[in-house]
Design an enzyme around this catalytic site. Sequence first.
Site, PDB file in Angstrom:
ATOM      1  N   HIS A 162     -19.151  -0.324  29.671  1.00 15.70           N
ATOM      2  CA  HIS A 162     -20.037   0.631  30.222  1.00 15.70           C
ATOM      3  C   HIS A 162     -21.301   0.578  29.606  1.00 15.70           C
ATOM      4  O   HIS A 162     -22.439   1.445  30.265  1.00 15.70           O
ATOM      5  CB  HIS A 162     -19.526   1.878  30.785  1.00 15.70           C
ATOM      6  CG  HIS A 162     -18.162   1.656  31.407  1.00 15.70           C
ATOM      7  ND1 HIS A 162     -18.439   1.391  33.004  1.00 15.70           N
ATOM      8  CD2 HIS A 162     -16.664   2.275  31.055  1.00 15.70           C
ATOM      9  CE1 HIS A 162     -17.019   1.346  33.202  1.00 15.70           C
ATOM     10  NE2 HIS A 162     -16.014   1.917  32.188  1.00 15.70           N
ATOM     11  N   ASP A 198     -11.334  -5.242  33.213  1.00 10.12           N
ATOM     12  CA  ASP A 198     -11.227  -3.891  33.300  1.00 10.12           C
ATOM     13  C   ASP A 198     -11.062  -3.494  34.593  1.00 10.12           C
ATOM     14  O   ASP A 198     -11.635  -3.834  35.461  1.00 10.12           O
ATOM     15  CB  ASP A 198     -12.220  -3.290  32.420  1.00 10.12           C
ATOM     16  CG  ASP A 198     -11.802  -1.809  32.251  1.00 10.12           C
ATOM     17  OD1 ASP A 198     -11.540  -1.594  30.971  1.00 10.12           O
ATOM     18  OD2 ASP A 198     -12.135  -0.943  32.860  1.00 10.12           O
TER      19      ASP A 198
END
Length: 345
Positions: A162, A198
């Site tokens: 992220h 993910d």
Amino acid sequence: MLTLFSSDHALHHPRTEMADGKLVSAVEIPSRAELIVDAVETARLGPIEPPQTIEFDTLTSVHDARYVEFLKEFWRAWLDSGRDPKVHDAFPFVWPMHGLRRITTRHLDGLMGRYSFDAGTPMGPGTWKAALSSAAVARTGALRVVEDQQPVFSLCRPPGHHAMPDAFGGYCFLNNAAIAAQTFLDAGSSRVAILDVDYHHGNGTQSIFYNRRDVLFISIHADPMDEYPYFLGHADELGAGVGEGANLNLPLPLGTGWEDYKEALALALRTVNQSGAEALVVSLGLDTYEGDPISQFRLNTLDFVKMGAAIRSVDKPTLIVLEGGYATDALASNALAFFEGYLGG
Ligand code: SP5
Ligand code: ZN
């Protein structure tokens, strides 16, 4: 298989995070990495080694230098600004949204907002050192893949996918997978593929390479119309400029199980195989598990064996980088299941 791991990960040990209008117990905690490294050791998957130190210049090949400087100096600045040193978890709460100015303020609250995109990512006294060690684990992993021509597992914590060029969020500070991909390029690969499995979209990795064609980013994740990080990860994001066509998002509905997941994975793997990439980085999140406390896919432990086997069909030098996965009671078995499939039992 070689595993890279740094015990410095434990210097980042948040206690709380913001969720549902409350401070709740943090889920991105040291036991995650400890459980997995213990499993790797007990299962005798191979040697476990610490990383080489990483240079500042390596970080700034994928991140803004002032952002990295901010991370490095953060806790010192927190203390110097007279904050309570007993407050363990610091959070941003104001951001330079459209209509506001994206400037770097003198005040730390302004700086925190400038260099973050969510309020769900606690920063504490040891966050920088831990994040730096995690990036080093990723970089050394890529170097070892090049050197040994064998797959390597970079047991990174905190996770990275992220982390944006100039912003932390999603429990991530430095983008480990991006650093690994850049390391492959710098070591001579002309093109690298990143496959992100993910549960959450890897908005940071996508953003870092969005305008480039030397890194192909492919992600399978929960549809951001319904799931974090919401504002990136949609199917119409194809890359820009010379990078157009080098970004593939495969969002799936909440509740997805292996039957549908495997179709998306097959498409992703066909794309990797046809890409001309000379190396593969896998962003391995184990939060697609049915029992994950913050996620809503339905893969079971045996499905991770199948996932590992499917990914192993890619015949390229490969680095596996750990991202998320928060079901502490099942992390060890899910990681071992993945490697059972990946390494062929
Ligand atoms: C690396 C990674 O997996 N990062 C994930 C960051 C997710 N952050 C948002 C979490 C919001 C959780 N809300 C759960 C509510 C349950 N009631
Ligand atoms: Zn995740």
